[in-house]
Write a protein that holds these residues in place. Structure first.
Motif, PDB file in Angstrom:
ATOM      1  N   SER A 147       0.829  -1.203   0.000  1.00 14.87           N
ATOM      2  CA  SER A 147       0.000   0.000   0.000  1.00 14.87           C
ATOM      3  C   SER A 147       0.868   1.259   0.000  1.00 14.87           C
ATOM      4  O   SER A 147       0.515   2.267  -0.616  1.00 14.87           O
ATOM      5  CB  SER A 147      -0.981  -0.007   1.182  1.00 14.87           C
ATOM      6  N   THR A 148       2.022   1.200   0.648  1.00 18.67           N
ATOM      7  CA  THR A 148       2.925   2.355   0.618  1.00 18.67           C
ATOM      8  C   THR A 148       3.450   2.563  -0.803  1.00 18.67           C
ATOM      9  O   THR A 148       3.462   3.690  -1.316  1.00 18.67           O
ATOM     10  CB  THR A 148       4.117   2.127   1.580  1.00 18.67           C
ATOM     11  N   HIS A 149       3.853   1.471  -1.425  1.00 18.23           N
ATOM     12  CA  HIS A 149       4.380   1.587  -2.799  1.00 18.23           C
ATOM     13  C   HIS A 149       3.291   2.135  -3.735  1.00 18.23           C
ATOM     14  O   HIS A 149       3.561   2.987  -4.593  1.00 18.23           O
ATOM     15  CB  HIS A 149       4.888   0.225  -3.276  1.00 18.23           C
ATOM     16  N   LEU A 183      -2.222  10.625  12.408  1.00 19.50           N
ATOM     17  CA  LEU A 183      -1.362  11.812  12.314  1.00 19.50           C
ATOM     18  C   LEU A 183      -0.913  12.079  10.869  1.00 19.50           C
ATOM     19  O   LEU A 183       0.130  12.684  10.621  1.00 19.50           O
ATOM     20  CB  LEU A 183      -0.149  11.661  13.247  1.00 19.50           C
ATOM     21  N   GLY A 184      -1.721  11.581   9.931  1.00 21.39           N
ATOM     22  CA  GLY A 184      -1.490  11.916   8.533  1.00 21.39           C
ATOM     23  C   GLY A 184      -0.204  11.367   7.948  1.00 21.39           C
ATOM     24  O   GLY A 184       0.412  12.003   7.080  1.00 21.39           O
ATOM     25  N   SER A 185       0.200  10.156   8.382  1.00 20.23           N
ATOM     26  CA  SER A 185       1.461   9.609   7.855  1.00 20.23           C
ATOM     27  C   SER A 185       1.387   9.380   6.354  1.00 20.23           C
ATOM     28  O   SER A 185       2.350   9.647   5.618  1.00 20.23           O
ATOM     29  CB  SER A 185       1.833   8.311   8.587  1.00 20.23           C
ATOM     30  N   SER A 186       0.235   8.899   5.866  1.00 24.97           N
ATOM     31  CA  SER A 186       0.134   8.652   4.423  1.00 24.97           C
ATOM     32  C   SER A 186       0.219   9.977   3.657  1.00 24.97           C
ATOM     33  O   SER A 186       0.844  10.047   2.590  1.00 24.97           O
ATOM     34  CB  SER A 186      -1.148   7.903   4.076  1.00 24.97           C
ATOM     35  N   ALA A 187      -0.363  11.034   4.241  1.00 19.23           N
ATOM     36  CA  ALA A 187      -0.300  12.346   3.578  1.00 19.23           C
ATOM     37  C   ALA A 187       1.142  12.849   3.493  1.00 19.23           C
ATOM     38  O   ALA A 187       1.515  13.515   2.518  1.00 19.23           O
ATOM     39  CB  ALA A 187      -1.162  13.356   4.333  1.00 19.23           C
ATOM     40  N   GLY A 190      -7.636  12.676  13.461  1.00 20.08           N
ATOM     41  CA  GLY A 190      -7.947  11.968  12.226  1.00 20.08           C
ATOM     42  C   GLY A 190      -8.861  10.799  12.505  1.00 20.08           C
ATOM     43  O   GLY A 190      -9.849  10.905  13.236  1.00 20.08           O
ATOM     44  N   SER A 191      -8.488   9.658  11.966  1.00 17.51           N
ATOM     45  CA  SER A 191      -9.326   8.479  12.178  1.00 17.51           C
ATOM     46  C   SER A 191      -8.830   7.666  13.377  1.00 17.51           C
ATOM     47  O   SER A 191      -9.258   6.544  13.594  1.00 17.51           O
ATOM     48  CB  SER A 191      -9.345   7.624  10.908  1.00 17.51           C
ATOM     49  N   GLY A 192      -7.888   8.235  14.163  1.00 16.78           N
ATOM     50  CA  GLY A 192      -7.350   7.543  15.322  1.00 16.78           C
ATOM     51  C   GLY A 192      -6.151   6.701  14.929  1.00 16.78           C
ATOM     52  O   GLY A 192      -5.826   6.578  13.759  1.00 16.78           O
TER      53      GLY A 192
END
Ligand SMILES: Nc1ncnc2c1ncn2[C@@H]1O[C@H](COP(=O)(O)OP(=O)(O)OP(=O)(O)O)[C@@H](O)[C@H]1O
Ligand SMILES: N[C@@H](CCO)C(=O)O
Length: 304
Positions: free
Chosen positions: A55-57, A92-96, A255-257
């Motif tokens: 999913s990260t890739h 904490l918005g890591s994906s963003a 966020g979503s926790g």
């Protein structure tokens, strides 16, 4: 890309989002950072420098492909490395940070000088909602507007947040992926809950934009997502209550926790952090607390 730069490193702030009832609208960049480094290769595709999950890739590939399409540049191969302090899947918005890092990195490598709002639009399409990516890319407190018909990012209002205001984040050890957490939300809401949430979100945004932080004491009350998410995170509701009891102005599920966050004056932050973590520990949930500031700069190229 072939002319100038070979490697670029981008520092991207984490973010809290929703800020109570501002679901998919309000975001705030925090002084906690990931670093995304891109190094050009002779190949044709993005490749991870260290092992990453699928999913990260996929986030990196989608961000790059959308960037190339919008910027009108020829795709090139690059290695990417993600490192930093932002815990993954903790609200904490890591994906963003990853999406924003790839966009700002490619913009620098290609020397395209894409305006930040254009990057927020691309990033929203990848992330699915605008508020984490707009905070990470623009910095400060942001209220994002999306097209009601298409969900596309339209614009944002952003304000700078002073250093005297601290954000105490308590992150339990429990990971919560946004896709799963969104799946726990109901398809429809009672009319009264929507009305109460609108009132809270409007009052919160007005108080924040006016810099009238004392008014935050009455501002947050969410009926859109917290009632469905908080009970699934042992200690989370109690941690917000404990932070407010210890002197915070307000608090919310980040966020979503699974992190929760309290807003306070900096001088009061340490006891608030201790109280919030103690509430998680009472539920046998290991917890890490951080006293943060707002990041008012947004994603920045560090080395190029
Ligand atoms: N440091 C990292 N390295 C590699 N992948 C990461 C990293 N941080 C996050 N990710 C990717 O992002 C995913 C987490 O994104 P998700 O949207 O579920 O949570 P979040 O962005 O942390 O929280 P929220 O959207 O609620 O603020 C992880 O499953 C992983 O694929
Ligand atoms: N607004 C989003 C934030 C997490 O990406 C949610 O609450 O699901």
């Amino acid at each position: 890309m072939n002319r100038a730069r070979h490697t670029v490193s981008v520092r991207v702030p984490a973010s809290t989002s929703n800020c109570g009832a501002g679901f998919d609208s309000q975001g705030l960049a925090l002084s906690l950072y990931n670093r995304v480094t891109l190094t050009r290769t002779q190949g044709l595709v993005p490749l991870p420098e260290q092992p990453v999950d699928e999913s990260t890739h996929a986030l990196v590939v989608q961000s790059a492909e959308r960037f190339w399409r919008v910027a009108g540049t020829v795709p090139v191969g690059f290695y990417y490395r993600i490192e930093g302090e932002v815990p993954a899947a903790r609200g904490l918005g890591s994906s963003a940070t990853i999406i924003a890092g790839v966009l700002v990195g490619l913009d620098s490598l290609h020397e395209t000088r894409l305006p930040r709002p254009a990057m927020v639009k691309i990033a929203t399409a990848v992330e699915g909602n605008p508020e984490n990516v707009s905070a990470s890319l623009l910095g400060g407190f942001t209220v994002s507007r999306t097209d009601p018909a298409t969900g596309e990012y339209v614009d944002a209002v952003r304000v700078t947040v002073p250093r005297e205001i601290a954000f105490v984040v308590a992150s339990p050890s429990m990971e919560l992926r946004t896709v799963e957490s969104r799946g726990a939300l109901p398809p429809t809401l009672p009319f009264a809950d929507a009305v109460k949430s609108l009132n809270s979100a409007s009052f919160f945004a007005a108080a924040f934009v006016a810099g009238d932080y004392e008014k935050l004491r009455q501002a947050v009350g969410d009926f859109v997502h917290e009632p469905y998410r908080l009970p699934k995170i042992p200690g989370a509701g109690a941690a917000i209550d404990a932070g407010i009891e210890a002197g915070a102005l307000t608090g919310w599920l980040s966020g979503s926790g699974s992190s929760v966050l309290c807003v306070c004056y900096r001088a009061n932050a340490e006891p608030i952090a201790a109280s919030m973590c103690a509430a998680f520990w009472r539920e046998s949930m290991p917890c890490e607390a951080r006293v943060l500031s707002a990041d008012n700069d947004g994603a920045r190229v560090e080395r190029a």
